[in-house]
Each structure stands twice: as structure tokens, then as C-alpha cells.
Design a protein around this motif. Structure first.
Motif: not given
Length: 717
Positions: A647, A650-651, A653-654, A657-658, A661, A687
Motif C-alpha cells: 500500500s 498505510p492508512k 491499508d489499515r 484490513s479493518a 476484519t 489481509l
């Protein structure tokens, strides 16, 4: 003597149309000159022909033929005409709505108006022909009588006197000076006299318009022997003040040398028929619901005006009510009809003055024609007045209803003197007004984009596209990211348009929703996809993948979706768990009044539900927990930063992922859309994304392409 009406070959089990034919027979059964054998069967055949014509857009022409058939069967009285039109106006659509292949309500109502107009026009024409035929038959008989040889003359004269005295039509013998030598009782009675009062008087005195006016030269030519026949229609007032319309036919009787002898005149009282014809003409050219001029009369007036050498600048405002279908669907057609009547009256008040013509073209479409517009303001004046008039709510059936209109305004100087081109320009401009947000007017611009014209072309061609089998499906595989095995297949509808080529769904699905055809299109793609899935399953018994079908917003909001889905599954013998319906999140999230109950019924039956393009709309995550969905499909926008394998943000990517999840915590699987690069697939797998679809795994294509993929997968251990 009654016309022969054949008996049916076999009895027909009574259905809706059969019951309608019985009501029709009861309504007109006593209006014929005598009993008609097999009347119900005869009318049922006509009913079914008219029902078919109503669906294939030939209602007016076929109705004219039906009216002629009824007159031929001796149903020619005013009561027969009136009751026939009343029966069709009151109950015909109720039966058509229940027939297979019935179209949307607005189109059926417009075609019913054409059918009623055709019945009216057909009756008027058939009655004119019948009157002329009867009159000429009497006249031929009289002429034969006076021309027979001397040895038969006394017998023939006796017969003629009997016919002369007892005939229902008026008969008169006239000398070459135009004076009445003899008249029968019927002739004198219809004029309001007794025979003795009018013998010796001239035809002009008694009947009028026979020695002067536009018919005088032909009448005088007949008296002088220059012609053998003369016919006219004339109006006079009886001594009691009542108005009489006569059809008068006069013929010259010559002696053996060919010299003029005397005249025989035959008159028929056509007062009632003329009144009926005038009434039928009015009904055939005026809307039965609102009383406004209809499409036929508007087209005639427009063509006449454009054809005039001194035709000035014409302004045409073509309007369509916004959201009228929702009124019909939620409150019923009776309320919808009352609203249309109220709108018509308000339009008349707002714009019907001077040379303006207000007409209803059908459904919720109205048009205003403004003659000899002076200046730009005059062209848009009616449209602005309409928008202002519709801002006030309507009081209908104890309810306060608010309705708006979209209006396309056309200046004839920008289009020319072709009526069809003018209406097409108005239709395109109206479509643009709706596309720009409704409740507004749009001026016609010759530079209107090709896209607007294409959208208009799609809207007009869409209703027949299903029957012409112009739709087809492409299929795109959905694969698991861990094992690259086939999880599902998404069916993607396409339109093979005969002029425009392959049309993508993002072009025609909004048109289908706007025009009310989305339910039919949705049923078609659902049936086609399930049928194809069944063929794959039959060829591969161990296949477990699902078929995924998109459900449009308009389709989801309409009643009957659950019944349609279950019927398709039943017809195809397909297990519900093998079907997945993809719903846009904007259609189901954030609205407590949304179709949760309908979705729950589908989920309880085993149908898989997925949220499509997740993350691009209004995502009320709390509401998501109450939806019976199994899967979310990540929009392709989330994948663009993943093309390099890591990515760039990074934001992001998070965030990705969130989302994955969170979906897993809610018990939902995640499928990513638009995967084109291996780097994207690798990062999604890392992910925890479950499945993906996109060009990396297969582009949308024909069913055979997926079939080969299934075969390769089955051949692998």
C-alpha cells in the motif's frame, strides 16, 4: 335480416376475457333488429382480437374493423354503440391486466383510448355506408318499377304503390319544374307535415338548400336533364322547431326515347345518426378521462397548422408528471385517475387561452401547443405557467397530493415543419428535463449530445427488446483467493441493440427504472442466469458454485420481487442456496423503512444475499447488522493503491484490513471486485479477503468460457 354469425368450433373455457364477452353480450343483446345466434361466442372472438391488438399496438385499426363487424351484425343503433363503448371503458383493462404479457398500466390506458377512438370512428364509417346502401336499394327498386314493360305495369305499379305507401324512408315524385307530384306518408311525417300540405310545393321550399347554395348547380343540372343523379345532405327546422338532418337522393326517370320525364327522390332521416357520428367523432378525438383533446386530434391540428403557408412560430411544451406511477402504485388507479383529472383542469386554467391547445397524449403525458408565438418569452410561457400552477397541492379523495412535472419546450423554428420531427425533439427534451432533476423545463437545443439521443432511443426501444430477444448475459468467474477454485459466477446483462450495437447495463438499467420496465428486465436476467446455472450443474454434478445476479434499486423497491425469485427457482428446479442476489448498499442501508422483511423472506428460503460495491455509498454499519446478508463485495476503488503489491498509504491499508476484519466478525465473507493485477490479489489474500473477481481471473464472456473453466477445474485433483 341479421348478418350470419358463425358458431364457434369448440366451446371455450370461460376466463377473464370470456366473462367480459358475456357482459358485453348482456349489454347489447337487446339492441339489434332481431335475435343474433351465438352472440356471446361472436363477441368473445372479437374480445380476444381486441385484447391481442391492445398488446401489439394495433388497437385503433382493429377496433374500427370490430365496429364494422358489429354494424354488419345489425348492432347499429345508438344504444348498441353507447353500451359497447361504456363496457370497454369500464371493464376491459381489468381483464387485460390479468392476461399473460400484459404491459404497464400507462401504456395500456393510452392504447385503450386508441381502442375507444377506433370503435367510435369505425361505427361512424360503417353507419354511413349502411345508410347509403339502404337508400340506393330503395331507389333502384323504384326505378325498376317505373321502367318495366306495359304488360306488367299494372302489377308492378300495385307493388310500387305498396312500397311507396309503406316504406320507412321518404319517397317523392317530382316534376321537371321541381314541384312535388306525390309524396308518401314517411316523407311528409319526417318533415312535420301530412302529404296534402306539401303536394305542389317545390323541393326547395320543403327541404331547403336544393335550389341555392353549394348544391344548387348540381340540382339545376339534374332538373334540366344534364345529369341522372343528385345527392346532398341538408338540414331544416320542422314546424315544431325541432332540427332535422336529411340525406336526399334524387334520380331522373326518362321515357323510352331518353327524354327527361320526372324525378324520384328518396330521403332518409339521419338526424340521430348525425348526432351519433358527431358524438363518436368527439369521443374518438378526446380523452375519455379528462375530456381534453387526445393524441389523434392533437396530431391532426399540429399537422394542419404546420402545413399552412402562413404558419408562424409555434411553441410546443411536452410534459410528463414526476412520480405519477408511485401514486398509482401506492394509492390505486382510482386516485391516480382523479389526480389526472385535477391536473387537466389546472392546465386548462393556467394555459388554455388564445390559440393554445392543451391535449392529453396518454398516461400522465400532456402537451400544450402555442400558435404564433411572438418572442422567446412566449415560447417558454406555457411551461413556466404549468410549473407555477403545479406548485399548489391537489385535494384528491380527501388527501392532499403534491405532484410536479418535467417539461420539454420546443420552438418550431429550430426543428422545422415536420410534425414527427417536432414531437421527437420534444420527447428528447422532456427526457433531458427528467435526467437533470425533474420539476423543471428544458429548452430544445439542436446541439443536444449524442448521449441524450441515445438514451431516448433506448427508452423507446426497450419495451420491445425483450420480445425480440435482444438481451443476453455475459458471465464472470468469482474465485477463492487461497485455492483459486471457482466459488461463483456473476451474470451480467447486455443488450444487443440492432442499431447501437452492444449496450452496457449502466446505460440502459437507469432507463428501465425510469420507464417502469425494470421488473421485466430483472425477471429476464434472473431466469436466464438460473437456466444457465442449471445447465452447468447438469453437466457437472459435483459443481457447488453459486450464480450471482444484480438487483437494481428500482427492482428492489417494487412489490413482487420475492415471488418472482421463488417462481424462477421453482421453474428451473434450482436450489435457493445456489442463487446469490447482489444489492447496492444505497438501496438497503440507512433506511428503517427499507425492504428488510422481503430480504428476510429470501434469506429464510436459502437465497444468498450480498452487498455490492460496499464502501462507496451510505454505509450505516449498525443497520448492516440487521440485514440477512452473507457477503460484502468491496468496490474496485479500494484496490487501486494495491497495484504495486504494498500500500502506498498505510492508512488505506489499515482501512481495508479493518473492513475485512469487521465483515468477518459479523459473519460475512468478503469478495473484492475489479482485481486486475497479481499484486492486488496477493495483498488481498494477506489481509484475509476470501474471494475476488476481475480481469486477472477472467473477463466477462459467454457461458462457454465459464464452462471451459469448470471443465479445467474438474480435471485437476
Amino acid at each position: 335480416m341479421n348478418a350470419y354469425v358463425p358458431a364457434p368450433a369448440e366451446p371455450v373455457e370461460p376466463d377473464g376475457l370470456g366473462r367480459f364477452a358475456r357482459r358485453w353480450a348482456e349489454a347489447i343483446g337487446g339492441t339489434s333488429d332481431g335475435p343474433v345466434p351465438h352472440l356471446t361466442e361472436f363477441l368473445e372472438r372479437l374480445t380476444r382480437e381486441l385484447a391481442a391488438a391492445l398488446r401489439d399496438d394495433s388497437a385503433q385499426a382493429r377496433a374500427e374493423e370490430v365496429a364494422a363487424a358489429l354494424v354488419g351484425a345489425d348492432f347499429h343503433s345508438p344504444a348498441a354503440v353507447r353500451r359497447t363503448i361504456e363496457v370497454f371503458a369500464d371493464g376491459f383493462l381489468d381483464e387485460i391486466r390479468g392476461e399473460p404479457g400484459a404491459e404497464d398500466e400507462i401504456k395500456l390506458r393510452a392504447r385503450l383510448g386508441q381502442l375507444l377512438g377506433g370503435l367510435s370512428a369505425g361505427y361512424a364509417q360503417a353507419l354511413r355506408v349502411r345508410t347509403r346502401t339502404e337508400q340506393e336499394a330503395v331507389q333502384r327498386a323504384a326505378l325498376r318499377a317505373v321502367r318495366l314493360a306495359d304488360d306488367d305495369r299494372r302489377v308492378v305499379e300495385a307493388r310500387f304503390r305498396a312500397v311507396f305507401a309503406d316504406a320507412a324512408v321518404g319517397i317523392a315524385m317530382v316534376d321537371l319544374g321541381g314541384r312535388l307530384l306525390e309524396v308518401n306518408t314517411a316523407f311528409a311525417r319526417m318533415l312535420g307535415f301530412v302529404p296534402e300540405e306539401i303536394r305542389g310545393r317545390t323541393v326547395g321550399e320543403i327541404i331547403g338548400d336544393s335550389g341555392h347554395g353549394p348544391t344548387s348547380s348540381r340540382y339545376l343540372d339534374l332538373l334540366s336533364g344534364g345529369r341522372d343523379h343528385f345527392r346532398t345532405e341538408t338540414t331544416r327546422v320542422r314546424p315544431d322547431g325541432s332540427r332535422l338532418v336529411l340525406d336526399l337522393s334524387m334520380s331522373m326517370v326518362r321515357d323510352d326515347d331518353g327524354a327527361p320525364g320526372f324525378l324520384i327522390g328518396v330521403t332518409v332521416d339521419i338526424t340521430e345518426r348525425r348526432r351519433l357520428q358527431d358524438q363518436l367523432w368527439h369521443e374518438s378525438r378526446h380523452d375519455a378521462l379528462t375530456g381534453l383533446p387526445n393524441r389523434t386530434l392533437f396530431a391532426e391540428r399540429l399537422a394542419e397548422r404546420l402545413a399552412e403557408p402562413a404558419c408562424g412560430r409555434l411553441g410546443l411544451s411536452f410534459l410528463d408528471l414526476d412520480g405519477f406511477k408511485d401514486v398509482n402504485d401506492s394509492l390505486g388507479h382510482a386516485v391516480g385517475d382523479q389526480l389526472l383529472i385535477a391536473v387537466a383542469r389546472r392546465l386548462e386554467t393556467a394555459v388554455a387561452y388564445g390559440d393554445r391547445l392543451v391535449a392529453r397524449l396518454g398516461g400522465d403525458e400532456f402537451v400544450v401547443l402555442d400558435d404564433d408565438c411572438v418572442g422567446e418569452a412566449a415560447v417558454v410561457g406555457p411551461a413556466e405557467a404549468i410549473l407555477a400552477a403545479l406548485r399548489e397541492p391537489f385535494q384528491v379523495g380527501g388527501r392532499e397530493l403534491t405532484i410536479s412535472a418535467s417539461i420539454g419546450v420546443v420552438d418550431s423554428r429550430a426543428v422545422g415543419a415536420d410534425p414527427q420531427a417536432l414531437m421527437r425533439a420534444a420527447d428528447i427534451t422532456l427526457y433531458r428535463a427528467k435526467a437533470e432533476g425533474k420539476s423543471r423545463l428544458a429548452r430544445y437545443d439542436p446541439r443536444d449530445s449524442a448521449r441524450q439521443i441515445t438514451q431516448h432511443t433506448l427508452a423507446t426501444a426497450l419495451p420491445a427488446a425483450l420480445t425480440r430477444q435482444e438481451f443476453f448475459c455475459d458471465y464472470q468467474p468469482i474465485v477463492g483467493l487461497e485455492d483459486r477454485r471457482l466459488r461463483g459466477v456473476e451474470a451480467l446483462i447486455r443488450w444487443r441493440h440492432p442499431q447501437l450495437g452492444i449496450v452496457a447495463p449502466n446505460q440502459f438499467i437507469p432507463v428501465a427504472e425510469e420507464t417502469g420496465h425494470i421488473a421485466a428486465v430483472g425477471r429476464w436476467v434472473l431466469a436466464a442466469a438460473c437456466r444457465q446455472a442449471g445447465e452447468w450443474a447438469a453437466a457437472n454434478p459435483t459443481l457447488t458454485c453459486y450464480i450471482s445476479v444484480n438487483v437494481a434499486v428500482g427492482q428492489l423497491r417494487r412489490p413482487g420481487l420475492v415471488d418472482d425469485v421463488m417462481q424462477v427457482l421453482t421453474d428451473g428446479g434450482m436450489p435457493p442456496e445456489r442463487l446469490q442476489l447482489e444489492l447496492t448498499e444505497s438501496a438497503v442501508l440507512g433506511d428503517d423503512r427499507g425492504p428488510v422483511g422481503e430480504l428476510q423472506r429470501l434469506a429464510d428460503a436459502g437465497v444468498r444475499l450480498a452487498i455490492d460495491d460496499f464502501g462507496t455509498g451510505y454505509a450505516n454499519l449498525a443497520y448492516l447488522t440487521r440485514l440477512p446478508v452473507r457477503q460484502v463485495k468491496l468496490a474496485g476503488e479500494f484496490l487501486k493503491p494495491l497495484r504495486t503489491g504494498s500500500s502506498v498509504d498505510p492508512k488505506h491499508d489499515r482501512l481495508l484490513s479493518a473492513i475485512i476484519t469487521l465483515a468477518h466478525d459479523l459473519g460475512l465473507s468478503v469478495t473484492a471486485e475489479g482485481v486486475e493485477h497479481q499484486a492486488q490479489a496477493d495483498r488481498l489474500r494477506a489481509l484475509g479477503c476470501d474471494a475476488a473477481q476481475g480481469w486477472l481471473f477472467g473477463r466477462p464472456g459467454p457461458a462457454e468460457q465459464v464452462g471451459r473453466l469448470i471443465a479445467r477445474q474438474n480435471s485437476q485433483p
